[in-house]
Design a protein around this motif. Structure first.
Motif, PDB file in Angstrom:
ATOM      1  N   TRP A 137       0.652  -1.338   0.119  1.00  0.00           N
ATOM      2  CA  TRP A 137      -0.046  -0.003   0.041  1.00  0.00           C
ATOM      3  C   TRP A 137       0.967   1.252  -0.051  1.00  0.00           C
ATOM      4  O   TRP A 137       0.478   2.379  -0.624  1.00  0.00           O
ATOM      5  CB  TRP A 137      -0.943   0.180   1.308  1.00  0.00           C
ATOM      6  N   PRO A 138       1.919   1.239   0.769  1.00  0.00           N
ATOM      7  CA  PRO A 138       2.885   2.714   0.547  1.00  0.00           C
ATOM      8  C   PRO A 138       3.281   3.037  -0.741  1.00  0.00           C
ATOM      9  O   PRO A 138       3.352   4.369  -0.807  1.00  0.00           O
ATOM     10  CB  PRO A 138       4.078   2.260   1.662  1.00  0.00           C
ATOM     11  N   ILE A 139       3.254   2.204  -1.764  1.00  0.00           N
ATOM     12  CA  ILE A 139       3.777   2.565  -2.982  1.00  0.00           C
ATOM     13  C   ILE A 139       2.493   3.310  -3.770  1.00  0.00           C
ATOM     14  O   ILE A 139       2.638   3.745  -4.819  1.00  0.00           O
ATOM     15  CB  ILE A 139       4.369   1.688  -3.988  1.00  0.00           C
ATOM     16  N   PHE A 140       1.068   3.131  -3.229  1.00  0.00           N
ATOM     17  CA  PHE A 140       0.049   3.374  -4.046  1.00  0.00           C
ATOM     18  C   PHE A 140      -0.078   4.773  -4.454  1.00  0.00           C
ATOM     19  O   PHE A 140      -0.336   5.060  -5.725  1.00  0.00           O
ATOM     20  CB  PHE A 140      -1.493   3.055  -3.395  1.00  0.00           C
ATOM     21  N   GLY A 141       0.292   5.711  -3.602  1.00  0.00           N
ATOM     22  CA  GLY A 141       0.400   7.330  -3.961  1.00  0.00           C
ATOM     23  C   GLY A 141       1.390   7.545  -5.119  1.00  0.00           C
ATOM     24  O   GLY A 141       0.636   8.011  -6.300  1.00  0.00           O
ATOM     25  N   SER A 142       2.455   7.166  -5.404  1.00  0.00           N
ATOM     26  CA  SER A 142       3.118   7.289  -6.424  1.00  0.00           C
ATOM     27  C   SER A 142       2.703   6.661  -7.726  1.00  0.00           C
ATOM     28  O   SER A 142       2.653   7.088  -8.992  1.00  0.00           O
ATOM     29  CB  SER A 142       4.862   6.613  -6.045  1.00  0.00           C
ATOM     30  N   ALA A 143       2.149   5.325  -7.405  1.00  0.00           N
ATOM     31  CA  ALA A 143       1.484   4.583  -8.603  1.00  0.00           C
ATOM     32  C   ALA A 143       0.294   5.007  -9.075  1.00  0.00           C
ATOM     33  O   ALA A 143      -0.084   5.228 -10.403  1.00  0.00           O
ATOM     34  CB  ALA A 143       1.224   3.133  -8.137  1.00  0.00           C
ATOM     35  N   ASN A 144      -0.601   5.930  -8.254  1.00  0.00           N
ATOM     36  CA  ASN A 144      -1.797   6.607  -8.689  1.00  0.00           C
ATOM     37  C   ASN A 144      -1.493   7.548  -9.334  1.00  0.00           C
ATOM     38  O   ASN A 144      -2.034   7.914 -10.461  1.00  0.00           O
ATOM     39  CB  ASN A 144      -2.454   7.014  -7.339  1.00  0.00           C
ATOM     40  N   GLN A 145      -0.500   8.603  -8.966  1.00  0.00           N
ATOM     41  CA  GLN A 145      -0.059   9.631  -9.857  1.00  0.00           C
ATOM     42  C   GLN A 145       0.601   9.238 -11.213  1.00  0.00           C
ATOM     43  O   GLN A 145       0.698   9.880 -11.987  1.00  0.00           O
ATOM     44  CB  GLN A 145       0.634  10.565  -9.071  1.00  0.00           C
ATOM     45  N   LEU A 146       1.229   8.128 -11.235  1.00  0.00           N
ATOM     46  CA  LEU A 146       1.853   7.694 -12.472  1.00  0.00           C
ATOM     47  C   LEU A 146       0.757   7.317 -13.695  1.00  0.00           C
ATOM     48  O   LEU A 146       0.807   7.711 -14.673  1.00  0.00           O
ATOM     49  CB  LEU A 146       2.874   6.347 -12.034  1.00  0.00           C
ATOM     50  N   LEU A 147      -0.311   6.750 -12.843  1.00  0.00           N
ATOM     51  CA  LEU A 147      -1.441   6.466 -13.636  1.00  0.00           C
ATOM     52  C   LEU A 147      -1.996   7.742 -14.610  1.00  0.00           C
ATOM     53  O   LEU A 147      -2.130   7.900 -15.566  1.00  0.00           O
ATOM     54  CB  LEU A 147      -2.682   5.923 -12.954  1.00  0.00           C
ATOM     55  N   ALA A 148      -2.008   8.795 -13.611  1.00  0.00           N
ATOM     56  CA  ALA A 148      -2.455  10.163 -14.191  1.00  0.00           C
ATOM     57  C   ALA A 148      -1.302  10.760 -15.160  1.00  0.00           C
ATOM     58  O   ALA A 148      -1.920  11.172 -16.226  1.00  0.00           O
ATOM     59  CB  ALA A 148      -2.580  11.199 -13.071  1.00  0.00           C
ATOM     60  N   ALA A 149      -0.220  10.448 -15.232  1.00  0.00           N
ATOM     61  CA  ALA A 149       0.724  10.713 -15.973  1.00  0.00           C
ATOM     62  C   ALA A 149       0.652  10.070 -17.290  1.00  0.00           C
ATOM     63  O   ALA A 149       0.769  10.689 -18.511  1.00  0.00           O
ATOM     64  CB  ALA A 149       2.028  10.912 -15.412  1.00  0.00           C
TER      65      ALA A 149
END
Length: 543
Positions: A449-461
């Motif tokens: 779960w801790p990596i979700f924030g970065s992964a989520n914003q990579l989805l946006a990019a």
């Protein structure tokens, strides 16, 4: 400075943005009602169902909001409330609203398919497979985490479980009534008034009749519910539940506004900007990853191109649902900021560490709402229940989105197994639920779960990259999309690099490896996008 000043300023900025910048973006996407939407062309009564814009807005807003615009901003205030507000307003208008509307419109022009299929049509099959594997894995992680959160909430607060069950029953009845009445305006209005009134009554009733089960049983009940919600027609459960639930958030926003004007609290927190924090790290890139929902969130692209685009009656409805829905969420994020800036910084930090963001939000906003003459304990309970109710919305929406994603991945597989998964919603949903159970059983979701924030914003990019390529191929100047895209790639790649290094130092090698894989994935898709555009330019030169 009074909190009313912040609310009024934010409301004026966001409203003006909808009518001014929204109109500009609307024209850039060349939206018009001459294009028949997928909900009409591919109407199947299950996933593709033309619906009223206010109903689709309710579904979309309920799905994208959840706890995100509450938790993220409250944590990010660690860097100071001023940078948090600036990012929410600028991010919501120029990044998030463009991202959400762009994902929605691109999907409308591609048979209501997800970003993965749009990548295939504009970048290539390899890009599609890479993106779908990434987005599907992210969705399974979200399902597992939210099932865990909701089950724990139901165990600790059985009254919330009772209210949630009553909401589901009410949603089914509302769906049946609107179907029987043929969605006639007067009948729909009456059903809405009665439905919303009953929903608020069920908030009270649920607290009076708590329904208790143990954690393990709740996990299975929730995943069975998610399975049923994913395979039934959207007009039967998902859509009416999200529509009615959205009025909980609308009511929360209205109560917060009225409460602030009645109480007229002063902003007690200082305006200093803190560049670094010993727990979170540096303001850049952490602030822009922490505040996702409320500014820009990659998860929104999955909802916009997954469930929402299949329900829009007309193309012009996309402005209200996509652009407008994002700006409403931005205002909810401002309210979250307002709930805690009435505290001094020292009080905020001590309570954030001891209580967590959701209780802090509930207590702060509950105290403001109580100035209207409402019992503070009831107001705090109402706020907490509203946040919990939207976690369930995220769970069932993600299950349906994961099903869509899995089906789209296997559309190109010619073997019998591929055809069964791509064409049978029961089998594909079963695969999603089984994988979620396995992840929950292993306990790996807590590690990942801790990596979700970065992964989520990579989805946006990556979504912005896809929209940019699509616009270029349509001969539309994509600058209004590429500027947010470059910024988000800078944010996410910086965040992933720091995350990989920090976890490597802590011997958390699994997280470091995953961060490195996502880092490589982003460059692979950028390379494939560039290759696709170069190839098209060469073909044009030959012609």
């Amino acid at each position: 400075m009074q909190l009313t000043h912040l609310f009024v300023f934010s409301a004026i900025v966001l409203t003006a943005a909808y009518f001014i910048y929204g109109k500009y973006v609307f024209k850039k996407f060349k939206i018009n009602n001459d294009n028949l939407t997928p909900s009409h062309r591919l109407n199947d009564g299950v996933d593709y169902v033309p619906s009223k814009p206010i109903v689709v807005l309710g579904h979309h807003f309920a799905s994208i909001a959840g706890a995100g615009p509450i938790v993220g901003p409250i944590i990010a205030i660690t860097f100071g409330w001023v940078p948090a507000v600036i990012w929410i307003l600028i991010g919501g208008i120029f990044f998030g609203a463009v991202h959400d509307l762009g994902s929605m419109v691109a999907s409308l022009r591609n048979d209501g398919k997800s970003i993965g299929v749009i990548i295939q049509n504009n970048i290539g099959k390899k890009g599609k497979r890479l993106f779908i594997l990434f987005s599907f894995s992210t969705l399974i992680l979200i399902i597992a985490v939210f099932a865990d959160i909701i089950a724990k909430t139901f165990v600790s607060s059985p009254g919330v479980a009772s209210a949630s069950i009553l909401f589901i029953i009410l949603a089914v009845l509302f769906g049946l009534v609107t179907k029987w009445t043929g969605n006639r305006k007067k009948a729909f209005l009456i059903a809405s008034v009665v439905g919303v009134s009953l929903m608020y009554f069920f908030v009270y009733l649920g607290m009076q009749i708590p329904f208790a089960l143990n954690y393990q049983v709740w996990i299975y009940v929730l995943l069975i519910y998610a399975f049923v919600a994913s395979v039934t027609p959207v007009s039967m459960l998902l859509q009416p539940r999200d529509y009615l639930n959205s009025f909980l958030l609308y009511g929360l926003i209205l109560a917060a506004i009225v409460g602030v004007f009645v109480a007229n609290p002063t902003i007690a927190m200082d305006t200093k900007v803190y560049v670094t924090d010993e727990n979170l790290g540096y303001l850049f890139p952490v602030l822009f990853v922490t505040i996702a929902c409320g500014a820009i969130s990659g998860f929104h692209s999955l909802v916009a191109s997954g469930t929402t685009s299949k329900q829009l009656d007309k193309e012009t409805d996309a402005k209200l649902v996509g652009f407008g829905g994002m700006l409403i969420e931005s205002f909810l994020a401002i309210i979250s900021v307002g709930a805690v800036v009435v505290l001094t910084r020292s009080d905020y930090l001590s309570r954030l560490g001891a209580e967590g963001p959701v209780p802090l939000f509930a207590d702060g906003l509950g105290a403001i709402i109580s100035s209207m003459g409402i019992s503070e304990s009831f107001a705090v309970g109402f706020v907490a229940l509203t946040v919990s109710a939207f976690a369930l919305t995220t769970l069932d929406t993600c299950t349906r989105l994961a099903r869509f994603t899995l089906q789209e991945y296997f559309e190109d597989v010619k073997q019998p197994v591929g055809k069964k998964i791509s064409q049978n919603r029961y089998i594909s949903t079963g695969v999603v639920v089984v994988l979620s159970v396995l992840l929950l059983g292993s306990g790996g979701f807590a590690t990942l779960w801790p990596i979700f924030g970065s992964a989520n914003q990579l989805l946006a990019a990556l979504a912005l990259l896809t929209i940019s390529v699509w616009l270029i191929k349509k001969k539309i100047n994509p600058t209004f999309v590429t500027i947010p895209m470059f910024f988000m790639f800078t944010v996410t790649l910086s965040s992933l690099g720091l995350f990989a290094w920090q976890n490597f130092q802590k011997d958390a090698y699994v997280l470091s490896i995953i961060a490195a894989i996502l880092f490589v994935l982003s460059f692979a898709l950028i390379f494939l996008a560039k290759k696709s555009l170069t190839k098209e330019a060469e073909v044009k030169e030959l012609v």
